[in-house]
Write a protein that holds these residues in place. Structure first.
Motif, PDB file in Angstrom:
ATOM      1  N   LEU A 121       4.072 -15.020  15.881  1.00 23.61           N
ATOM      2  CA  LEU A 121       2.772 -14.385  16.121  1.00 23.61           C
ATOM      3  C   LEU A 121       2.786 -12.942  15.635  1.00 23.61           C
ATOM      4  CD1 LEU A 121      -0.073 -14.638  17.401  1.00 23.61           C
ATOM      5  CD2 LEU A 121       0.921 -13.628  19.460  1.00 23.61           C
ATOM      6  N   LEU A 122       3.873 -12.225  15.886  1.00 17.53           N
ATOM      7  CA  LEU A 122       3.956 -10.852  15.405  1.00 17.53           C
ATOM      8  C   LEU A 122       3.798 -10.795  13.893  1.00 17.53           C
ATOM      9  CD1 LEU A 122       6.951  -9.473  17.525  1.00 17.53           C
ATOM     10  CD2 LEU A 122       4.546  -8.840  17.768  1.00 17.53           C
ATOM     11  N   MET A 123       4.555 -11.612  13.177  1.00 21.76           N
ATOM     12  CA  MET A 123       4.521 -11.572  11.721  1.00 21.76           C
ATOM     13  C   MET A 123       3.168 -11.991  11.177  1.00 21.76           C
ATOM     14  SD  MET A 123       8.372 -12.752  10.515  1.00 21.76           S
ATOM     15  CE  MET A 123       8.560 -14.176  11.579  1.00 21.76           C
ATOM     16  N   GLN A 124       2.604 -13.046  11.713  1.00 31.95           N
ATOM     17  CA  GLN A 124       1.308 -13.494  11.202  1.00 31.95           C
ATOM     18  C   GLN A 124       0.187 -12.538  11.574  1.00 31.95           C
ATOM     19  OE1 GLN A 124       1.095 -17.653  12.462  1.00 31.95           O
ATOM     20  NE2 GLN A 124       1.788 -18.269  10.424  1.00 31.95           N
ATOM     21  N   SER A 125       0.444 -11.641  12.526  1.00 29.31           N
ATOM     22  CA  SER A 125      -0.532 -10.607  12.890  1.00 29.31           C
ATOM     23  C   SER A 125      -0.304  -9.301  12.150  1.00 29.31           C
ATOM     24  CB  SER A 125      -0.484 -10.354  14.400  1.00 29.31           C
ATOM     25  OG  SER A 125      -0.806 -11.529  15.130  1.00 29.31           O
ATOM     26  N   GLY A 126       0.767  -9.235  11.324  1.00 29.55           N
ATOM     27  CA  GLY A 126       1.018  -8.036  10.524  1.00 29.55           C
ATOM     28  C   GLY A 126       2.098  -7.131  11.034  1.00 29.55           C
ATOM     29  N   ILE A 127       2.924  -7.600  11.988  1.00 28.45           N
ATOM     30  CA  ILE A 127       4.029  -6.802  12.520  1.00 28.45           C
ATOM     31  C   ILE A 127       5.330  -7.484  12.115  1.00 28.45           C
ATOM     32  CG2 ILE A 127       5.127  -5.885  14.590  1.00 28.45           C
ATOM     33  CD1 ILE A 127       2.396  -6.054  15.979  1.00 28.45           C
ATOM     34  N   GLY A 128       6.113  -6.816  11.276  1.00 25.45           N
ATOM     35  CA  GLY A 128       7.366  -7.404  10.834  1.00 25.45           C
ATOM     36  C   GLY A 128       7.869  -6.756   9.574  1.00 25.45           C
ATOM     37  N   ASP A 129       8.852  -7.387   8.976  1.00 28.52           N
ATOM     38  CA  ASP A 129       9.432  -6.899   7.728  1.00 28.52           C
ATOM     39  C   ASP A 129       8.391  -7.025   6.615  1.00 28.52           C
ATOM     40  OD1 ASP A 129      10.851  -6.549   5.342  1.00 28.52           O
ATOM     41  OD2 ASP A 129      12.679  -7.376   6.199  1.00 28.52           O
ATOM     42  N   GLU A 130       8.069  -5.906   5.968  1.00 34.69           N
ATOM     43  CA  GLU A 130       7.008  -5.933   4.964  1.00 34.69           C
ATOM     44  C   GLU A 130       7.335  -6.884   3.818  1.00 34.69           C
ATOM     45  OE1 GLU A 130       6.488  -1.940   3.734  1.00 34.69           O
ATOM     46  OE2 GLU A 130       8.484  -1.730   2.843  1.00 34.69           O
ATOM     47  N   ALA A 131       8.615  -7.061   3.508  1.00 32.08           N
ATOM     48  CA  ALA A 131       8.977  -8.008   2.445  1.00 32.08           C
ATOM     49  C   ALA A 131       8.677  -9.433   2.864  1.00 32.08           C
ATOM     50  CB  ALA A 131      10.455  -7.850   2.098  1.00 32.08           C
ATOM     51  N   GLU A 132       8.967  -9.764   4.119  1.00 31.84           N
ATOM     52  CA  GLU A 132       8.681 -11.105   4.625  1.00 31.84           C
ATOM     53  C   GLU A 132       7.175 -11.356   4.674  1.00 31.84           C
ATOM     54  OE1 GLU A 132       9.620 -14.885   6.568  1.00 31.84           O
ATOM     55  OE2 GLU A 132      10.695 -13.511   5.266  1.00 31.84           O
ATOM     56  N   LEU A 133       6.422 -10.376   5.162  1.00 34.43           N
ATOM     57  CA  LEU A 133       4.969 -10.531   5.240  1.00 34.43           C
ATOM     58  C   LEU A 133       4.353 -10.613   3.850  1.00 34.43           C
ATOM     59  CD1 LEU A 133       5.657  -9.865   8.165  1.00 34.43           C
ATOM     60  CD2 LEU A 133       3.725  -8.287   8.206  1.00 34.43           C
TER      61      LEU A 133
ATOM     62  N   GLY B 163       1.142 -12.647   1.616  1.00 34.33           N
ATOM     63  CA  GLY B 163      -0.048 -11.821   1.499  1.00 34.33           C
ATOM     64  C   GLY B 163      -0.592 -11.312   2.815  1.00 34.33           C
ATOM     65  N   ILE B 164       0.274 -11.177   3.823  1.00 31.21           N
ATOM     66  CA  ILE B 164      -0.155 -10.689   5.129  1.00 31.21           C
ATOM     67  C   ILE B 164      -0.166  -9.162   5.121  1.00 31.21           C
ATOM     68  CG2 ILE B 164       0.389 -10.617   7.599  1.00 31.21           C
ATOM     69  CD1 ILE B 164       1.792 -13.325   7.223  1.00 31.21           C
ATOM     70  N   ARG B 165      -1.292  -8.582   5.508  1.00 27.63           N
ATOM     71  CA  ARG B 165      -1.413  -7.126   5.534  1.00 27.63           C
ATOM     72  C   ARG B 165      -0.493  -6.543   6.606  1.00 27.63           C
ATOM     73  NH1 ARG B 165      -4.633  -3.131   8.110  1.00 27.63           N
ATOM     74  NH2 ARG B 165      -5.644  -4.713   9.403  1.00 27.63           N
ATOM     75  N   VAL B 166       0.308  -5.572   6.215  1.00 25.02           N
ATOM     76  CA  VAL B 166       1.285  -4.973   7.124  1.00 25.02           C
ATOM     77  C   VAL B 166       0.598  -3.921   7.995  1.00 25.02           C
ATOM     78  CG1 VAL B 166       3.425  -3.668   7.308  1.00 25.02           C
ATOM     79  CG2 VAL B 166       3.158  -5.385   5.503  1.00 25.02           C
ATOM     80  N   ILE B 167       0.665  -4.115   9.282  1.00 25.36           N
ATOM     81  CA  ILE B 167       0.168  -3.115  10.222  1.00 25.36           C
ATOM     82  C   ILE B 167       1.315  -2.243  10.722  1.00 25.36           C
ATOM     83  CG2 ILE B 167      -0.881  -2.814  12.515  1.00 25.36           C
ATOM     84  CD1 ILE B 167      -2.573  -5.287  11.905  1.00 25.36           C
ATOM     85  N   GLN B 168       2.482  -2.855  10.950  1.00 23.69           N
ATOM     86  CA  GLN B 168       3.657  -2.097  11.354  1.00 23.69           C
ATOM     87  C   GLN B 168       4.903  -2.756  10.776  1.00 23.69           C
ATOM     88  OE1 GLN B 168       4.018   0.820  12.972  1.00 23.69           O
ATOM     89  NE2 GLN B 168       6.240   0.665  12.758  1.00 23.69           N
ATOM     90  N   HIS B 169       5.620  -2.001   9.961  1.00 27.13           N
ATOM     91  CA  HIS B 169       6.863  -2.509   9.388  1.00 27.13           C
ATOM     92  C   HIS B 169       7.975  -2.422  10.426  1.00 27.13           C
ATOM     93  CE1 HIS B 169      10.292  -3.169   6.798  1.00 27.13           C
ATOM     94  NE2 HIS B 169      10.744  -1.944   7.038  1.00 27.13           N
ATOM     95  N   LEU B 170       8.473  -3.590  10.849  1.00 25.16           N
ATOM     96  CA  LEU B 170       9.617  -3.674  11.762  1.00 25.16           C
ATOM     97  C   LEU B 170      10.530  -4.763  11.221  1.00 25.16           C
ATOM     98  CD1 LEU B 170       7.890  -3.484  15.283  1.00 25.16           C
ATOM     99  CD2 LEU B 170       9.274  -1.709  14.201  1.00 25.16           C
ATOM    100  N   GLN B 171      11.602  -4.359  10.562  1.00 26.93           N
ATOM    101  CA  GLN B 171      12.412  -5.336   9.847  1.00 26.93           C
ATOM    102  C   GLN B 171      13.194  -6.269  10.765  1.00 26.93           C
ATOM    103  OE1 GLN B 171      15.804  -3.666   7.651  1.00 26.93           O
ATOM    104  NE2 GLN B 171      15.404  -1.708   8.630  1.00 26.93           N
TER     105      GLN B 171
END
Length: 530
Positions: free
Chosen positions: A280-292, A296-304
């Motif tokens: 849910l975090l990743m599909q909502s834009g929270i996660g490793d920007e490379a994975e997102l 094509g998921i817009r990054v809201i917060q990069h957390l690797q």
């Protein structure tokens, strides 16, 4: 607190775009605790969302029926990715899809974690609130303990009924004697002094009462369903977080085929477990920007660290054919042992349950299958070195996750598991258990190479998935010591995913502690009096 006009009744139909003070996503061991503690404040409006359905099912209620839940609709039926270290097998991983989550489908063992687990966590976080001493206070608050009194370590009068197995099968007592003969000391209480030292063997602490499962949902939430400030929605799959820039204002969720929204004026808490929380975090834009970026998921917060550091206890159980039927009692796993593969370790790294049924992977059983009368010793590695990862396969909520469990990726893990199996074979074939033994069925007589092959075919998950959104202060951390997601406002995580390292033993009890800690923090931060 924000007023909610036309508040939906607990368990009843939802109100689209409704506003609550707190939204708790997931009605498992942690989420049930958070929802109940918040709902104890009558002016606080709480929404508890659960993707699964009712827990009013015979196989859930009856404590001896849990094996039927391994392939039931109340289980998410996850499978890990094919693993080259396990002959390319894709092994099952159980996780509850039902009110109560894992506490509604598990083996009902109450295992608090070792003293060193909690003290290590407190030191890593520089937060004494996670220390063993502090956690003992929480356990005393949680428990209604019906075993040997221990005022220092055990609580009475709490919400959760816990007891040793009443009238255990004679094989459980024989197991105690067998481990004692092998040098593992016998303790009266699995969660007393035994969890503070080098380990031991004891009758299992059980969340079972009058032969019926005591889930965390039933203990915490169900008695509050008549409260107008608590709304419980089952069959409600949380699909995305709702943001105002970097502030979470609520969630989108799919309820009986209809996409809906709910807004939280105070905070949203994720208690979806170590697989769905990072998803849910990743599909909502929270996660490793490379994975997102792969989807094509817009990054809201990069957390690797989101989705990384996956841990679980794995095992390759040993099985003995019995000369007569073993009519299992209580939870079918009434005795547990914890010991060390290496005497220099600071805590036990191996655990076994004596299971009153044959327990093995289909690949280990092979063409000859399993005997009709049998019992097993599980062989869990509690301190795995291997690490896995949860990865997305797409941007849509309907896209499954890929679980790279990575079991046995290190030589150390393989050697530790081998030692556990060899020790348990000696225990299982010893004199105290001989009256219950016709012959050793698995692994049987093997040379060293054959035992390695057995391990590759027999290793399975203990379904203690953890650590994919860990607490900490390093670059891989996802939440701080107060369970707040870094860089995001009004979002916390309360489930096994926040552990930096999987605890010693079954993980349900630590999840309850995480839920209690989260509730205390929320009440402190929002000035809710106890």
């Amino acid at each position: 607190m924000t007023d909610l006009s036309a508040a939906p009744k607990p368990g009843g139909p939802d109100v689209p775009d409704a506003r609550f003070d707190f939204i708790v996503c997931g009605a498992g061991a942690s989420g049930s605790v958070v929802a109940r503690r918040l709902a104890e404040h009558p002016d606080v409006k709480v929404l508890l969302l659960e993707a699964g359905g009712s827990d009013d099912i015979a196989e859930i209620t009856a404590a001896t029926a849990w094996p039927a839940l391994r392939r039931a609709p109340q289980n998410w039926l996850f499978r890990a990715a094919p693993n080259q270290h396990l002959e390319g097998r894709s092994i099952p991983m159980a996780m509850g899809k039902v009110l109560g989550g894992g506490s509604s489908i598990n083996v009902m063992a109450w295992s608090r974690g070792h003293q060193a687990d909690w003290d290590d966590l407190a030191a890593e976080l520089d937060d004494p609130g996670w220390s063993y001493r502090a956690v003992l206070g929480l356990y005393r608050r949680i428990e209604d303990w019906h075993g040997a009194p221990d005022a220092q370590r055990r609580g009475t009068g709490g919400l959760l009924f816990v007891q040793p197995p009443p009238d255990p099968h004679p094989i459980a007592h024989a197991g105690l004697m067998a481990y004692a003969q092998a040098g593992v000391p016998v303790f009266e209480d699995q969660n007393g002094a035994m969890m503070e030292g080098a380990g031991g063997v004891a009758l299992t602490n059980l969340c079972v009462r009058d032969g019926k499962r005591v889930s965390l949902y039933r203990a915490y939430v169900h008695p509050y369903l008549d409260r107008p400030n608590l709304t419980v929605l089952s069959d409600a799959l949380v699909t995305r977080l709702i943001f105002d820039q970097r502030t979470v204002n609520g969630v989108e969720y799919l309820h009986r085929g209809e996409l809906k929204r709910a807004h939280a004026t105070c905070e949203t808490v994720l208690s979806l477990g170590a697989i769905h929380t990072p998803k849910l975090l990743m599909q909502s834009g929270i996660g490793d920007e490379a994975e997102l970026g792969r989807f094509g998921i817009r990054v809201i917060q990069h957390l690797q660290g989101v989705g990384r550091n996956f841990q679980d206890h794995f095992m390759a159980p040993c099985v003995w054919e019995a000369p007569q039927p073993i009519e299992g009692r209580n939870n079918l796993a009434e005795m547990t042992a914890l010991w060390k593969s290496d005497s220099t370790l600071d805590r036990p790294d191996l655990q076994s349950f004596l299971c009153e049924l044959p327990y093995a992977s289909p690949e280990a059983a092979g063409e000859r299958g399993m005997p009709g009368n049998a019992w097993s010793l599980t062989t869990a590695v509690l301190r795995p070195v291997s690490r896995g990862r949860i990865r997305l396969t797409g941007a849509q909520p309907s896209d499954p996750v890929e679980i790279e469990a990575n079991f046995l990726a290190t030589a150390q893990d393989r050697q530790t598991l081998k030692r556990c199996i060899e020790f348990n074979r000696d225990v299982g074939n010893s004199a105290p258990l001989r009256p219950f033994t016709k012959r050793e069925w698995l692994p049987g007589t093997f040379d060293d190479e054959g035992l390695d092959e057995f391990i590759r075919n027999a290793t399975v998950s203990h379904s203690h998935q953890s650590c994919t959104a860990k607490m900490g202060r390093d670059e891989m951390s996802v939440v701080d010591s107060r369970l707040r997601v870094y860089g995001i406002d009004r979002l916390r995580i309360a489930d096994a995913s926040v552990l930096p390292r999987v605890t010693t033993g079954n993980t349900m009890a630590p999840c309850v502690v995480i839920g209690e800690r989260a509730a205390d923090m929320l009440m402190q931060d929002h000035s809710l009096s106890n």
